[in-house]
Design a protein around this motif. Structure first.
Motif, short mmCIF file in Angstrom:
data_model
loop_
_atom_site.label_atom_id
_atom_site.label_comp_id
_atom_site.label_asym_id
_atom_site.label_seq_id
_atom_site.Cartn_x
_atom_site.Cartn_y
_atom_site.Cartn_z
N ILE A 299 0.78 -1.19 -0.10
CA ILE A 299 0.13 -0.13 -0.11
C ILE A 299 0.83 1.11 0.04
O ILE A 299 1.84 1.14 0.63
CB ILE A 299 -0.82 -0.05 1.10
N GLU A 300 0.69 2.28 -0.99
CA GLU A 300 1.36 3.55 -0.82
C GLU A 300 0.38 4.72 -0.91
O GLU A 300 -0.48 4.58 -1.93
CB GLU A 300 2.30 3.39 -2.22
N PHE A 301 0.33 5.54 -0.18
CA PHE A 301 -0.21 6.69 -0.17
C PHE A 301 0.70 7.85 -0.58
O PHE A 301 1.77 7.97 0.23
CB PHE A 301 -0.91 7.13 1.49
N ARG A 302 0.26 8.61 -1.45
CA ARG A 302 1.35 9.77 -1.81
C ARG A 302 0.34 11.06 -2.04
O ARG A 302 -0.55 11.40 -2.61
CB ARG A 302 2.03 9.62 -3.15
N ASP A 303 0.69 12.03 -0.73
CA ASP A 303 0.01 13.36 -0.89
C ASP A 303 -1.68 13.27 -0.92
O ASP A 303 -2.19 14.08 -1.59
CB ASP A 303 0.75 14.26 -1.90
N VAL A 304 -2.10 12.26 -0.23
CA VAL A 304 -3.69 12.06 -0.17
C VAL A 304 -4.38 13.11 0.61
O VAL A 304 -3.91 13.43 1.99
CB VAL A 304 -3.99 10.55 0.17
N VAL A 305 -5.30 13.57 -0.20
CA VAL A 305 -6.13 14.60 0.65
C VAL A 305 -7.66 14.14 0.49
O VAL A 305 -8.08 13.79 -0.50
CB VAL A 305 -6.13 16.01 -0.16
N LYS A 306 -8.26 13.99 1.61
CA LYS A 306 -9.71 13.78 1.71
C LYS A 306 -10.47 14.84 2.41
O LYS A 306 -10.10 15.17 3.57
CB LYS A 306 -9.99 12.62 2.50
N ARG A 307 -11.48 15.72 2.11
CA ARG A 307 -12.16 16.57 2.69
C ARG A 307 -13.72 15.99 2.60
O ARG A 307 -14.12 15.20 1.91
CB ARG A 307 -12.14 17.83 1.74
N PHE A 308 -14.38 16.30 3.52
CA PHE A 308 -15.62 16.27 3.78
C PHE A 308 -16.28 17.89 3.88
O PHE A 308 -16.10 18.34 5.19
CB PHE A 308 -16.23 15.43 4.88
N GLY A 309 -16.81 18.40 2.84
CA GLY A 309 -17.19 19.82 3.06
C GLY A 309 -15.85 20.36 3.43
O GLY A 309 -14.86 20.39 2.53
N ASP A 310 -15.87 21.31 4.31
CA ASP A 310 -14.87 22.14 4.87
C ASP A 310 -13.86 21.31 5.78
O ASP A 310 -12.78 22.01 5.98
CB ASP A 310 -15.12 23.36 5.44
N GLU B 187 -14.82 5.61 -0.35
CA GLU B 187 -14.59 6.97 -0.47
C GLU B 187 -13.60 7.29 -1.66
O GLU B 187 -12.98 6.22 -1.71
CB GLU B 187 -14.22 7.72 0.93
N GLU B 188 -13.90 8.42 -2.05
CA GLU B 188 -12.46 8.67 -3.05
C GLU B 188 -11.61 9.90 -2.66
O GLU B 188 -12.39 10.85 -2.11
CB GLU B 188 -13.33 8.97 -4.42
N ALA B 189 -10.36 9.77 -2.84
CA ALA B 189 -9.48 10.83 -2.39
C ALA B 189 -9.93 12.12 -3.29
O ALA B 189 -10.28 11.97 -4.49
CB ALA B 189 -8.19 10.52 -2.56
N ASP B 190 -9.56 13.39 -2.78
CA ASP B 190 -9.83 14.65 -3.50
C ASP B 190 -8.60 15.03 -3.99
O ASP B 190 -8.37 16.05 -4.99
CB ASP B 190 -10.42 15.87 -2.66
N GLY B 191 -7.40 14.35 -3.57
CA GLY B 191 -5.88 14.91 -4.31
C GLY B 191 -5.19 13.70 -3.79
O GLY B 191 -5.32 12.86 -2.81
N GLY B 192 -3.95 13.52 -4.38
CA GLY B 192 -3.02 12.70 -4.49
C GLY B 192 -3.19 11.43 -4.72
O GLY B 192 -4.09 11.25 -5.56
N LEU B 193 -2.30 10.28 -4.77
CA LEU B 193 -2.59 9.08 -5.24
C LEU B 193 -2.27 7.75 -4.38
O LEU B 193 -1.68 7.98 -3.29
CB LEU B 193 -1.22 8.81 -6.31
N ILE B 194 -3.10 6.74 -4.69
CA ILE B 194 -3.00 5.48 -3.85
C ILE B 194 -2.48 4.55 -4.89
O ILE B 194 -3.05 4.37 -5.76
CB ILE B 194 -4.37 5.33 -3.17
N HIS B 195 -1.30 3.66 -4.42
CA HIS B 195 -1.07 2.49 -5.35
C HIS B 195 -1.28 1.36 -4.51
O HIS B 195 -0.75 1.28 -3.15
CB HIS B 195 0.59 2.72 -5.51
N ILE B 196 -1.71 0.30 -5.03
CA ILE B 196 -1.54 -1.08 -4.56
C ILE B 196 -0.42 -1.99 -5.48
O ILE B 196 -0.71 -2.19 -6.40
CB ILE B 196 -3.01 -1.87 -4.74
#
Length: 254
Positions: free
Chosen positions: A4-15, A53-62
């Protein structure tokens, strides 16, 4: 190659920014536990990995493969659904609530996805399901309805159902939080056995700190969507360095 690799992942719910440029790796075969206060982003990480859910920015690799998005030049674009499904089948999850099909027997719950998603021959899926039921101590419940089982038994069926898909990665989200205290040990015992007898990569969210200490080889402490500390379990639970980690562990360990 990390599992699993998270790179600069952003997740927002509203503000509300739940994950703020999160980057971390889980090597193949590792057992990593995420700890931290409620709302720190732990379960969101698992939901992103389950594509709930889906990230608002960045990448996820498997295993090095893009999971939901990739960059084409400077542009972040969604990958095709067919490619997404192929990678998604490598990931299994056990939820807080068991999410079993109440109209099916225990065996039917376990063979449903291997037959209809992986296209396994039914006799192979049944044989594997029976093996897993024996592993989780429920061989005698093969033909029972899930509504006839206790909470601990249902959670063990849920673990067997996840393993029946032969995932490379198993996600565990507070799998004992809905259980009575006296049956928590049974479920944790099953998971200890899975950890000891397979090379499956495990990513856990739990408040069972002793379990995290026994099963994990790495613990990540989260707060406000960021990793504030990471260490091996012995260091994390006996000599944490960060003040926020110390405060959190004092609260949960008394």
């Amino acid at each position: 190659m990390p599992a699993i690799e998270f790179r600069d992942v952003v997740k927002r719910f509203g503000d509300n920014v739940v994950l703020d440029g999160l980057s971390f790796d889980v090597p193949q075969g590792d057992r990593v536990t995420l700890i931290g206060p409620s709302g720190s982003g732990k379960t969101t990480i698992l939901r992103l990995l389950m594509t709930l859910e889906e990230a608002d920015g960045g990448l996820i690799h498997i295993d090095g493969d893009p999971y939901t998005h990739e960059y084409r030049g400077p542009k972040r674009v969604a990958i095709p659904e067919k490619r997404r499904r192929v990678v998604r089948n490598r990931v299994g999850m056990v939820f807080q609530q068991f999410n079993l099909f109440p109209n099916m027997t225990v065996l039917e719950n376990i063979v449903e996805a291997p037959v209809h998603v992986l296209r396994q021959p039914k006799d192979e899926a049944v044989a594997r399901a029976e093996q897993l039921l024996d592993q989780v101590g429920l061989a005698d419940k093969r033909d029972a309805r899930c509504t006839q089982l206790s909470g601990g038994q249902q959670q063990r069926v849920a673990i067997a159902r996840a393993l029946a898909m032969d995932p490379e990665i198993l996600l565990l989200d507070e799998v004992t939080s809905a259980l009575d205290p006296e049956i928590v040990a049974d479920v944790l015992g099953v998971l200890r056995d899975v950890a000891a007898s397979t090379d499956i990569t495990m990513l856990l969210v739990t408040h069972e700190m002793q379990f995290a200490r026994e099963v994990s080889n790495r613990v990540l402490m989260f707060d406000h969507g960021r990793i504030v500390e990471e260490a091996d379990p012995e260091t994390m639970f006996t000599a944490p360095r960060h003040e926020r980690t110390q405060e959190f562990l004092r609260a949960v360990l008394g």
